[in-house]
Design an enzyme around this catalytic site. Structure first.
Site, PDB file in Angstrom:
ATOM      1  N   ARG A   1      46.583   8.884   0.513  1.00 34.98           N
ATOM      2  CA  ARG A   1      45.603   8.766   1.593  1.00 34.98           C
ATOM      3  C   ARG A   1      44.395   7.949   1.183  1.00 34.98           C
ATOM      4  NH1 ARG A   1      46.383  13.079   5.530  1.00 34.98           N
ATOM      5  NH2 ARG A   1      47.770  14.625   4.635  1.00 34.98           N
TER       6      ARG A   1
ATOM      7  N   ARG B   1      41.478  23.475  20.062  1.00 29.48           N
ATOM      8  CA  ARG B   1      40.833  23.727  18.757  1.00 29.48           C
ATOM      9  C   ARG B   1      39.644  22.787  18.576  1.00 29.48           C
ATOM     10  NH1 ARG B   1      44.746  23.136  13.817  1.00 29.48           N
ATOM     11  NH2 ARG B   1      44.159  21.067  14.465  1.00 29.48           N
TER      12      ARG B   1
ATOM     13  N   LYS C   1      53.561  11.245  12.797  1.00 28.46           N
ATOM     14  CA  LYS C   1      54.160  10.856  11.523  1.00 28.46           C
ATOM     15  C   LYS C   1      55.216  11.854  11.036  1.00 28.46           C
ATOM     16  CE  LYS C   1      50.742  10.438   8.984  1.00 28.46           C
ATOM     17  NZ  LYS C   1      50.648  11.296   7.792  1.00 28.46           N
TER      18      LYS C   1
END
Ligand SMILES: [Zn+2]
Length: 216
Positions: free
Chosen positions: A85, A157, A13
């Site tokens: 969101r 990660r 995005k």
């Protein structure tokens, strides 16, 4: 033209929004970048935001919306990335923008299937010691698994591991499905399948913006 760009973590995005802003002349409003810059320049909002961020809390929606409102009237148009969101955020944003008579014109939903996201996110690795980021597909360390800078271990990660990615997707879908449902009732929503090369995705997004209509 005011556009909201929605998409899961790893959909590309941010990268696409920057490219679209460059090609259309619209302003890229990344709420994450805007907050970091408010903090860096020590504005009133920045100081407030820093207090929340330092204590691990989210910056209140009303402050984010106030920040968006400062830029939303840009005559070149704006591309909003990172907000809203949640349904509550989408409704609050609409209320504020409708009040200013500057409503969201278009919502673009970038969708990527979970397998593709897992592949993309697990190619992101980082040095355990000095945190230098690498990408196994486009920018790997010279010696596999070893940091070019400090010879530390290069690892995936924890939140980019497949199980964590599946969980992030689930959270994203749970939060975003109601946002999409809400926008579909009274906004122009374009669905863009964001798989394929970055160039191919960019072309689809550009067409969606030009046509201003639902598009794949
Ligand atoms: Zn290192």
């Amino acid at each position: 033209m005011r556009i909201v760009l929605l998409g899961p973590p790893g959909a590309g995005k941010g990268t696409q929004a920057r490219r679209l802003a460059e090609s259309t002349g619209m302003t890229h409003l990344s709420t994450g970048d805007m907050l970091r810059s408010e903090v860096a320049s020590g504005t009133e909002l920045g100081l407030l935001a820093k207090k929340f961020m330092d204590s691990g809390e989210l910056v209140p929606d009303s402050d984010i919306i106030a920040m968006i409102q400062q830029h939303i009237a840009d005559p070149e148009g704006v591309l909003l990335d990172g907000f809203p969101r949640t349904l509550v955020q989408a409704k609050s944003l609409d209320k504020a923008l409708d009040h200013a008579n500057l409503p969201i014109d278009q919502v673009i939903h970038m969708s990527v299937n979970t397998d593709e996201l897992i592949r993309r996110l697990s190619s992101r690795v980082v040095c355990k010691e000095c945190q230098t980021p690498y990408n196994l597909e486009v920018d790997p360390p010279v010696k596999s698994g070893v940091c070019d800078q400090c010879a530390g271990d290069v690892i995936v990660r924890d939140d980019d591991r497949p199980d964590a990615v599946k969980n992030r997707m689930k959270v994203y879908e749970e939060l975003t499905a109601p946002v999409l449902d809400y926008y579909q009732l009274h906004r122009n929503v374009a669905e863009v399948i964001a798989t394929g090369t970055p160039d191919a995705v960019f072309a689809k997004l550009s067409t969606a913006i030009r046509s201003g209509a639902p598009f794949n």
